[in-house]
Design an enzyme around this catalytic site. Structure first.
Site, PDB file in Angstrom:
ATOM      1  N   GLN A   1      36.000 -30.687 -35.797  1.00  0.00           N
ATOM      2  CA  GLN A   1      36.992 -29.747 -36.470  1.00  0.00           C
ATOM      3  C   GLN A   1      37.722 -29.317 -35.017  1.00  0.00           C
ATOM      4  O   GLN A   1      36.865 -28.498 -34.434  1.00  0.00           O
ATOM      5  CB  GLN A   1      36.542 -28.886 -37.242  1.00  0.00           C
ATOM      6  CG  GLN A   1      37.551 -27.733 -37.694  1.00  0.00           C
ATOM      7  CD  GLN A   1      36.761 -26.582 -38.691  1.00  0.00           C
ATOM      8  OE1 GLN A   1      35.573 -26.566 -38.723  1.00  0.00           O
ATOM      9  NE2 GLN A   1      37.609 -26.340 -39.568  1.00  0.00           N
TER      10      GLN A   1
ATOM     11  N   SER B   1      39.290 -23.791 -33.403  1.00  0.00           N
ATOM     12  CA  SER B   1      38.899 -22.560 -32.381  1.00  0.00           C
ATOM     13  C   SER B   1      39.128 -22.831 -30.967  1.00  0.00           C
ATOM     14  O   SER B   1      39.132 -24.021 -30.503  1.00  0.00           O
ATOM     15  CB  SER B   1      37.520 -22.256 -32.385  1.00  0.00           C
ATOM     16  OG  SER B   1      37.155 -21.595 -33.696  1.00  0.00           O
TER      17      SER B   1
ATOM     18  N   GLU C   1      35.676 -25.366 -47.314  1.00  0.00           N
ATOM     19  CA  GLU C   1      34.603 -25.453 -46.428  1.00  0.00           C
ATOM     20  C   GLU C   1      33.463 -24.376 -47.091  1.00  0.00           C
ATOM     21  O   GLU C   1      32.448 -24.794 -46.867  1.00  0.00           O
ATOM     22  CB  GLU C   1      35.136 -24.338 -45.319  1.00  0.00           C
ATOM     23  CG  GLU C   1      33.978 -24.319 -44.204  1.00  0.00           C
ATOM     24  CD  GLU C   1      34.212 -23.455 -43.022  1.00  0.00           C
ATOM     25  OE1 GLU C   1      33.722 -23.503 -42.018  1.00  0.00           O
ATOM     26  OE2 GLU C   1      35.490 -22.824 -43.160  1.00  0.00           O
TER      27      GLU C   1
ATOM     28  N   GLU D   1      34.276  -9.027 -39.478  1.00  0.00           N
ATOM     29  CA  GLU D   1      35.228  -8.231 -39.365  1.00  0.00           C
ATOM     30  C   GLU D   1      36.479  -8.895 -40.021  1.00  0.00           C
ATOM     31  O   GLU D   1      37.318  -8.197 -40.966  1.00  0.00           O
ATOM     32  CB  GLU D   1      35.741  -7.807 -37.804  1.00  0.00           C
ATOM     33  CG  GLU D   1      34.853  -6.818 -37.324  1.00  0.00           C
ATOM     34  CD  GLU D   1      33.491  -7.659 -36.861  1.00  0.00           C
ATOM     35  OE1 GLU D   1      32.435  -6.979 -36.475  1.00  0.00           O
ATOM     36  OE2 GLU D   1      33.341  -9.030 -36.902  1.00  0.00           O
TER      37      GLU D   1
END
Length: 406
Positions: free
Chosen positions: A147, A150, A267, A387
């Site tokens: 994947q 990021s 996911e 967060e």
């Protein structure tokens, strides 16, 4: 603290759902349990319990062979429609499959990203040509996927992607330049689905495309990242003039954000319920260690272990009851709940281990609870940090004002 209270409040907002198994579901549970019992023997028996987060380096080639054995008997992509090579199992039967697979302590799969994420995404958004090209290879476990989301400055804030791709008019190919990081198992994968910026001058969610890129080519460099747990299942991936065919963009060019978000919806699907079975096994191991070294006699330790047991039951119940949809923010709630539970389990495991838990064996040989503690530090970060999950719940579910962005 407010975020924790809000999460617990939301856990209690799940509508009632009948979780009673029908006779055909009980029969299916017996079928998969018997099949695993018959096949996890002989050469496969030694693979029980191997692999998984923090342990992906264990017996990879042997686990790949096991996964292909599953494929030969129709036990991969069980939730996919039959026309795409799956079994077309109901949602509840998919839960049963993943739970029984985990209860059998069967080895961790080697192509979760292909089977559980990319495959359903191609079924939902891909062209018929893309489906014919890639889905059979995923079902048969002949091609492995990574994947490419990021980046160094685009982790939880995926809209900040800077990797760029341009269409070479002379060859009709996409040319990709940029860097991805924390790319799970890229060093073992054949392909990577990459979110890249294809519209010059675009920003944030606009102008992104979802590309399917072969990793075994000039222009792609994979650098493993060494982990605290040993092994290197995460990687940096550098694209320098890497290429992929012009038709290997999923969805419309420049409108890949919707595809990328659609994939993330898969996911945290039914396969994560097998995860709670694995968590229960880990908890049992910590309890056994506490009994063995006498720390179970400490009332604080007993209370913490009992709390973990009851909280895991609540997490599983929530996950089951939210499967059918209709629970706002269910994915974020579940991620917050299991990630923090698992991190706490790692901390309790170290307290139970005592002084012996502070010392690694020769050649940095970690025991199961040391590895659990170290890897679970990352649980509240990967897949969307706490967060980010709390902001999603605050803004999209509770209707609170958006967090100021600098």
């Amino acid at each position: 603290m407010q975020g924790v209270v809000a999460t617990k409040h939301l856990l209690g907002r799940v509508a009632a759902m009948d979780l009673t198994e029908a006779p055909e579901d009980r029969a299916f549970r017996a079928e998969i349990r018997d099949w695993l019992g018959d096949h996890l023997t002989g050469e496969w028996a030694a693979l029980r319990g191997l692999g998984g987060p923090g342990r992906e380096h264990e017996a990879h080639d042997e686990r790949l062979a096991w996964n292909r054995h599953l494929a030969e008997h129709g036990w991969t992509a069980v939730g996919w429609p039959a026309e795409h090579g799956g079994r077309g199992l109901s949602l509840w039967q998919q839960v049963i499959f993943h739970e029984e697979y985990a209860r059998a302590n069967a080895p961790a799969g080697v192509n979760h990203l292909g089977e559980q994420l990319l495959g359903p995404t191609l079924i939902a958004f891909g062209t018929p040509e893309q489906q014919r090209r890639f889905l059979p290879e995923i079902v048969a476990v002949r091609e492995l996927w990574a994947q490419g989301y990021s980046e160094p400055n685009a982790g939880s804030d995926l809209a900040n992607v800077q990797t760029r791709a341009r269409l070479d008019e002379s060859t009709g190919e996409w040319v990709i330049d940029g860097q991805k990081v924390w790319t799970s198992l890229a060093h073992l994968s054949d392909w990577c689905f990459v979110v890249a910026r294809t519209t010059p001058g675009s920003a944030r969610h606009q102008g992104l495309s979802f590309l399917l890129v072969p990793l075994r080519q000039d222009g792609v460099e994979v650098r493993p990242i060494e982990q605290l747990t040993g092994g290197s299942e995460f990687n940096e991936v550098f694209f320098t003039g890497a290429r992929t065919a012009g038709d290997l963009v999923v969805g419309e060019p420049g409108r890949g954000w919707g595809v990328a978000m659609g994939l993330l919806g898969f996911e945290r699907g039914v396969s994560t319920l097998g995860q709670t079975v694995g968590f229960a096994r880990e908890l049992d191991g910590v309890v056994a260690r506490a009994r063995g070294n006498g720390s179970i006699d400490d009332p604080i330790v007993r209370d913490r272990l009992a709390r973990l047991r009851s909280e895991l039951a609540v997490i599983r119940s929530f996950a089951l009851r939210s499967l059918g949809g209709g629970t706002p923010g269910a994915e974020s709630i579940f991620k917050l709940a299991w990630a923090n539970w698992h991190r706490t389990l790692g901390e309790v495991a170290m307290d139970v281990a005592g002084v012996s838990g502070l010392v690694a064996g020769s050649s940095y040989d970690l025991d199961e609870h040391q590895r659990l503690f170290l890897f679970s530090r990352a649980d509240t970060l990967y897949g969307g940090s706490d967060e980010i999950q709390r902001n999603i719940l605050a803004e999209r579910v509770l209707g609170l004002p958006k967090e100021p962005r600098g």
